[in-house]
Write a protein that holds these residues in place. Sequence first.
Motif, mmCIF file in Angstrom:
data_model
loop_
_atom_site.group_PDB
_atom_site.id
_atom_site.type_symbol
_atom_site.label_atom_id
_atom_site.label_comp_id
_atom_site.label_asym_id
_atom_site.label_seq_id
_atom_site.Cartn_x
_atom_site.Cartn_y
_atom_site.Cartn_z
ATOM 1 N N ARG A 16 0.847 -1.197 0.000
ATOM 2 C CA ARG A 16 0.000 0.000 0.000
ATOM 3 C C ARG A 16 0.881 1.245 0.000
ATOM 4 O O ARG A 16 1.849 1.330 0.740
ATOM 5 C CB ARG A 16 -0.867 -0.025 1.252
ATOM 6 N N TYR A 29 -12.348 1.897 -4.111
ATOM 7 C CA TYR A 29 -11.098 1.488 -4.740
ATOM 8 C C TYR A 29 -11.426 0.983 -6.146
ATOM 9 O O TYR A 29 -12.312 0.158 -6.321
ATOM 10 C CB TYR A 29 -10.417 0.383 -3.941
ATOM 11 N N ALA A 48 -5.230 4.889 -14.721
ATOM 12 C CA ALA A 48 -6.261 5.257 -13.749
ATOM 13 C C ALA A 48 -7.347 6.035 -14.485
ATOM 14 O O ALA A 48 -7.338 7.263 -14.510
ATOM 15 C CB ALA A 48 -5.652 6.075 -12.619
ATOM 16 N N LEU A 56 -3.987 10.877 -7.541
ATOM 17 C CA LEU A 56 -4.258 9.667 -6.770
ATOM 18 C C LEU A 56 -3.968 9.928 -5.303
ATOM 19 O O LEU A 56 -2.998 10.599 -4.959
ATOM 20 C CB LEU A 56 -3.378 8.514 -7.259
ATOM 21 N N VAL A 59 -2.710 3.951 -3.463
ATOM 22 C CA VAL A 59 -2.531 2.850 -4.414
ATOM 23 C C VAL A 59 -2.253 1.590 -3.605
ATOM 24 O O VAL A 59 -1.425 1.598 -2.692
ATOM 25 C CB VAL A 59 -1.359 3.117 -5.384
ATOM 26 N N ILE A 83 -4.125 -4.204 -8.970
ATOM 27 C CA ILE A 83 -3.801 -2.859 -8.474
ATOM 28 C C ILE A 83 -5.120 -2.148 -8.194
ATOM 29 O O ILE A 83 -6.030 -2.176 -9.021
ATOM 30 C CB ILE A 83 -2.979 -2.073 -9.506
ATOM 31 N N TYR A 85 -6.757 1.635 -6.724
ATOM 32 C CA TYR A 85 -6.393 3.023 -6.429
ATOM 33 C C TYR A 85 -7.625 3.821 -6.049
ATOM 34 O O TYR A 85 -8.752 3.462 -6.373
ATOM 35 C CB TYR A 85 -5.695 3.668 -7.629
#
Length: 97
Positions: A16, A29, A48, A56, A59, A83, A85
């Motif tokens: 993280r 998320y 993204a 962001l 992440v 992943i 974010y």
Amino acid sequence: MMIGLLLSVGGCAYHRVVVPVPNPPDQVYHPVKSSALGWGAMEQTSTATHCPTNLLSEVRVRTSFLQSLGTVLTLGLWQPATIEYRCSKVPTQVIEP
């Protein structure tokens, strides 16, 4: 029997990255699947797409048990990961360091 037991156990690796002063507008998320091939020589680019501000706030990189097993069985040739974010909103003021 042992393989069935191992597949039912949900283990994962978790990384993280968080900014020091997050400014998140959403608590959702956004997941993106990613893979690296050839021990990282070729990596899938993840975008993204849910961040209209291009900022962001957090992440997270997750690797499930099955993704780790795939990495081990291919001796690291294929490395899948998930992943996630969170987007940040535009700051209202500039903080001087």
